[in-house]
Design a protein around this motif. Structure first.
Motif, mmCIF file in Angstrom:
data_model
loop_
_atom_site.group_PDB
_atom_site.id
_atom_site.type_symbol
_atom_site.label_atom_id
_atom_site.label_comp_id
_atom_site.label_asym_id
_atom_site.label_seq_id
_atom_site.Cartn_x
_atom_site.Cartn_y
_atom_site.Cartn_z
ATOM 1 N N LEU A 27 12.363 7.066 11.044
ATOM 2 C CA LEU A 27 12.762 8.254 10.284
ATOM 3 C C LEU A 27 13.967 8.905 10.961
ATOM 4 N N GLN A 28 14.826 9.528 10.175
ATOM 5 C CA GLN A 28 15.984 10.227 10.717
ATOM 6 C C GLN A 28 15.515 11.509 11.403
ATOM 7 N N PRO A 29 15.927 11.734 12.674
ATOM 8 C CA PRO A 29 15.523 12.966 13.348
ATOM 9 C C PRO A 29 16.130 14.187 12.640
ATOM 10 N N GLY A 30 15.408 15.276 12.682
ATOM 11 C CA GLY A 30 15.882 16.506 12.051
ATOM 12 C C GLY A 30 14.882 17.615 12.261
ATOM 13 N N LEU A 31 15.020 18.667 11.488
ATOM 14 C CA LEU A 31 14.096 19.789 11.574
ATOM 15 C C LEU A 31 12.719 19.389 11.065
ATOM 16 N N ALA A 32 11.706 20.116 11.500
ATOM 17 C CA ALA A 32 10.354 19.885 10.990
ATOM 18 C C ALA A 32 10.382 20.049 9.477
ATOM 19 N N GLY A 33 9.781 19.106 8.776
ATOM 20 C CA GLY A 33 9.740 19.163 7.320
ATOM 21 C C GLY A 33 10.944 18.543 6.639
ATOM 22 N N ALA A 34 11.962 18.135 7.422
ATOM 23 C CA ALA A 34 13.185 17.586 6.827
ATOM 24 C C ALA A 34 12.964 16.183 6.252
ATOM 25 N N ALA A 35 12.214 15.357 6.960
ATOM 26 C CA ALA A 35 11.945 14.002 6.475
ATOM 27 C C ALA A 35 10.701 14.030 5.597
ATOM 28 N N THR A 36 10.795 13.398 4.430
ATOM 29 C CA THR A 36 9.639 13.303 3.538
ATOM 30 C C THR A 36 9.289 11.843 3.321
ATOM 31 N N ILE A 37 7.992 11.588 3.281
ATOM 32 C CA ILE A 37 7.482 10.234 3.164
ATOM 33 C C ILE A 37 6.520 10.197 1.989
ATOM 34 N N LYS A 38 6.745 9.278 1.067
ATOM 35 C CA LYS A 38 5.835 9.093 -0.064
ATOM 36 C C LYS A 38 4.848 8.007 0.316
ATOM 37 N N ILE A 39 3.566 8.358 0.344
ATOM 38 C CA ILE A 39 2.509 7.415 0.661
ATOM 39 C C ILE A 39 1.830 7.015 -0.650
ATOM 40 N N THR A 40 1.771 5.711 -0.904
ATOM 41 C CA THR A 40 1.157 5.188 -2.130
ATOM 42 C C THR A 40 -0.018 4.302 -1.764
ATOM 43 N N PHE A 41 -1.152 4.540 -2.427
ATOM 44 C CA PHE A 41 -2.325 3.685 -2.311
ATOM 45 C C PHE A 41 -2.435 2.891 -3.603
ATOM 46 N N ALA A 42 -2.697 1.602 -3.485
ATOM 47 C CA ALA A 42 -2.966 0.753 -4.652
ATOM 48 C C ALA A 42 -4.185 -0.104 -4.329
ATOM 49 N N ILE A 43 -5.181 -0.060 -5.204
ATOM 50 C CA ILE A 43 -6.374 -0.880 -5.039
ATOM 51 C C ILE A 43 -6.403 -1.879 -6.192
ATOM 52 N N ASP A 44 -6.464 -3.171 -5.854
ATOM 53 C CA ASP A 44 -6.476 -4.189 -6.909
ATOM 54 C C ASP A 44 -7.895 -4.394 -7.444
ATOM 55 N N GLU A 45 -8.043 -5.324 -8.388
ATOM 56 C CA GLU A 45 -9.325 -5.575 -9.042
ATOM 57 C C GLU A 45 -10.401 -6.062 -8.078
ATOM 58 N N GLN A 46 -10.001 -6.679 -6.967
ATOM 59 C CA GLN A 46 -10.949 -7.173 -5.976
ATOM 60 C C GLN A 46 -11.298 -6.113 -4.929
ATOM 61 N N GLY A 47 -10.707 -4.927 -5.035
ATOM 62 C CA GLY A 47 -10.998 -3.858 -4.091
ATOM 63 C C GLY A 47 -10.156 -3.892 -2.834
ATOM 64 N N VAL A 48 -9.054 -4.634 -2.838
ATOM 65 C CA VAL A 48 -8.168 -4.689 -1.675
ATOM 66 C C VAL A 48 -7.160 -3.546 -1.775
ATOM 67 N N LEU A 49 -7.110 -2.747 -0.725
ATOM 68 C CA LEU A 49 -6.219 -1.595 -0.669
ATOM 69 C C LEU A 49 -4.898 -1.969 -0.015
ATOM 70 N N THR A 50 -3.788 -1.607 -0.667
ATOM 71 C CA THR A 50 -2.459 -1.727 -0.075
ATOM 72 C C THR A 50 -1.919 -0.317 0.095
ATOM 73 N N VAL A 51 -1.429 -0.020 1.289
ATOM 74 C CA VAL A 51 -0.841 1.281 1.587
ATOM 75 C C VAL A 51 0.647 1.070 1.805
ATOM 76 N N GLU A 52 1.458 1.873 1.109
ATOM 77 C CA GLU A 52 2.912 1.769 1.274
ATOM 78 C C GLU A 52 3.472 3.141 1.597
ATOM 79 N N GLY A 53 4.399 3.171 2.550
ATOM 80 C CA GLY A 53 5.122 4.396 2.884
ATOM 81 C C GLY A 53 6.583 4.208 2.548
ATOM 82 N N ARG A 54 7.202 5.221 1.933
ATOM 83 C CA ARG A 54 8.618 5.160 1.590
ATOM 84 C C ARG A 54 9.306 6.418 2.119
ATOM 85 N N ASP A 55 10.314 6.210 2.966
ATOM 86 C CA ASP A 55 11.146 7.317 3.446
ATOM 87 C C ASP A 55 11.981 7.779 2.257
ATOM 88 N N MET A 56 11.770 8.991 1.805
ATOM 89 C CA MET A 56 12.424 9.479 0.594
ATOM 90 C C MET A 56 13.935 9.665 0.789
#
Length: 131
Positions: A87-116
């Motif tokens: 993440l790019q250094p900066g002030l507190a709260g400056a960097a935002t991260i979108k966390i996505t959970f996806a669970i497929d039909e078999q119950g396998v969880l994928t977690v993805e983080g995206r630096d906005m």
């Protein structure tokens, strides 16, 4: 639905109880669970939330992914520790991260983080979730 007879010869009628999958979320401050996918959600399921850094010049974040019935995170099962660096250094709260959970039909969880800010992503699959 099912019908049956007890060992003493009495007839009964009943219904199967549906089992539910516990909620899945992130352990956040004050030992709280931020639920992303609620208990019993139909599969496949997908949900996302945006979080921000909490400290000045923070270049990484770590999220504990939990599954359970409690809003108190420490009472739930830890599935994995999800870390995102670069993440790019900066002030507190400056960097935002979108966390996505996806669970497929078999119950396998994928977690993805995206630096906005940069669009950089990190994804991780965990084990099949409890039912």
């Amino acid at each position: 639905k099912f019908d049956g007879r007890t060992t003493s010869g009495e007839d009964f009628k009943g219904h199967e109880i549906e089992t539910q999958r516990p909620s899945v979320g992130l352990w956040v401050e004050n030992d709280r669970t931020e639920v992303l996918i609620h208990a019993g959600a139909a599969l496949p399921a997908r949900a996302a939330r945006v979080f921000s850094t909490t400290e000045k010049n923070q270049t990484s974040v770590a999220f504990r992914v939990v599954q359970g019935w409690s809003r108190t995170a420490s009472k739930n099962k830890t599935l994995c520790l999800f870390e995102m660096a670069g993440l790019q250094p900066g002030l507190a709260g400056a960097a935002t991260i979108k966390i996505t959970f996806a669970i497929d039909e078999q119950g396998v969880l994928t977690v993805e983080g995206r630096d906005m800010e940069t669009g950089a992503t990190h994804a991780e699959k965990t084990q099949t979730l409890d039912k």
